[in-house]
Design an enzyme around this catalytic site. Structure first.
Site, mmCIF file in Angstrom:
data_model
loop_
_atom_site.group_PDB
_atom_site.id
_atom_site.type_symbol
_atom_site.label_atom_id
_atom_site.label_comp_id
_atom_site.label_asym_id
_atom_site.label_seq_id
_atom_site.Cartn_x
_atom_site.Cartn_y
_atom_site.Cartn_z
ATOM 1 N N HIS A 121 89.523 71.352 71.995
ATOM 2 C CA HIS A 121 89.764 71.634 70.582
ATOM 3 C C HIS A 121 89.005 72.858 70.076
ATOM 4 C CE1 HIS A 121 85.794 69.942 69.405
ATOM 5 N NE2 HIS A 121 86.009 69.116 70.411
ATOM 6 N N ASP A 122 89.665 73.595 69.207
ATOM 7 C CA ASP A 122 89.074 74.718 68.467
ATOM 8 C C ASP A 122 88.724 75.917 69.334
ATOM 9 O OD1 ASP A 122 88.846 73.467 65.685
ATOM 10 O OD2 ASP A 122 87.815 71.998 66.916
ATOM 11 N N GLY A 157 85.036 72.500 73.875
ATOM 12 C CA GLY A 157 85.415 72.839 72.518
ATOM 13 C C GLY A 157 84.709 74.059 71.947
#
Length: 264
Positions: free
Chosen positions: A121-122, A139
């Site tokens: 994520h991200d 992440g």
């Protein structure tokens, strides 16, 4: 004309472009966008919030847009994944959506994610990056353009991976990797990625400047930020490549890959 297998499961809210191929048992959830000329192989999965540019290929059992593997994540957060044009996502790849409201994990154009690699994520992954089989990116990693990550390598969360760098297979990276640098084992800087620089037709003047900049940073064990400042004062970093290399170090709160200790 698009070809969609009758066993594929498509949300009526999905936006599907022209000349798209979707194979058997593929799943396309609501709030997704599939650009023109994309291919989803059998059993590929697009979760909600996934956006594919034109010419993207998603192989079997890849999952684009899965929820972040974050114990504090609220599944009600609206977020997604943006995939640039002509990205190849091979079998078993996982790319997780952002953990932030209205945020996106992003893979820029012409990347190649080989089998069973993972982008968490991200993350922001630049153009033309290659993740070899089983490479793992945690992440919030920011990765520049033209990066190669070798098979089985692991990259810790919240790191910066500089443009044009190369990370060796099975490396364990928990510090920032500067632009155009070869990194291996545990946070070892092993020189410049000269093969990559030459393949990208980098001017000889820029390569020479980079060599001097690299030597200026790694010639002694002092603060890299101060060494970069001194290198600029000496007139190094006069090319775009050299300047980007030295500027990467001008963050005193960061830790960077370091060379092997020299033994007498």
């Amino acid at each position: 004309m698009s070809e969609i297998d009758p066993t594929a499961i498509l949300s009526p809210d999905a936006e599907i472009g022209a000349n798209v191929s979707i194979g058997p048992y593929a799943i396309v959830e609501a709030d997704t966008v599939i650009g023109d000329n994309c291919t989803l192989a059998g059993h590929a999965v697009l979760r909600k919030g996934a956006i594919l540019g034109a010419g993207v290929r998603v192989d079997s059992f890849a999952v684009v847009g899965g929820e972040p593997q974050d114990l504090s994540f609220d599944p009600g957060v609206r977020s997604g994944v943006r995939i640039g044009d002509e990205v190849q996502i091979r079998e078993g790849v996982t790319i997780h959506r952002s953990s932030q409201e209205n945020g996106h994990t992003e893979i820029a154009a012409q990347c190649y994610l080989m089998g069973n690699s993972h982008v968490a994520h991200d993350c922001l992954v630049g153009s033309r990056c290659v993740l070899a089989n089983g490479a793992l990116v945690a992440g919030h990693v920011h990765m520049g353009d033209d990066v190669f990550v070798g098979g089985g390598a692991g990259i810790h969360q919240f790191l910066r991976i500089g443009t044009g760098s190369m990370i060796a297979g099975n490396a364990a990276i928990s510090r920032d990797v500067p632009p155009q640098v070869l990194a291996a084992e545990r946070n070892l800087a092993c020189g410049l990625n000269l093969v990559g620089l030459r393949r990208r037709k980098t001017p000889a003047e820029s390569i020479g400047d980079l060599k001097h900049c690299y030597a200026a940073i790694y010639r002694e064990r002092r603060s890299p930020a101060k060494l970069a400042e001194a290198a600029f004062a000496e007139g190094l970093g006069h090319t775009a490549h050299g300047r980007a290399f030295l500027e990467f170090y001008q963050k005193p709160d960061r830790k960077f890959c370091r060379p092997r200790e020299k033994h007498s």
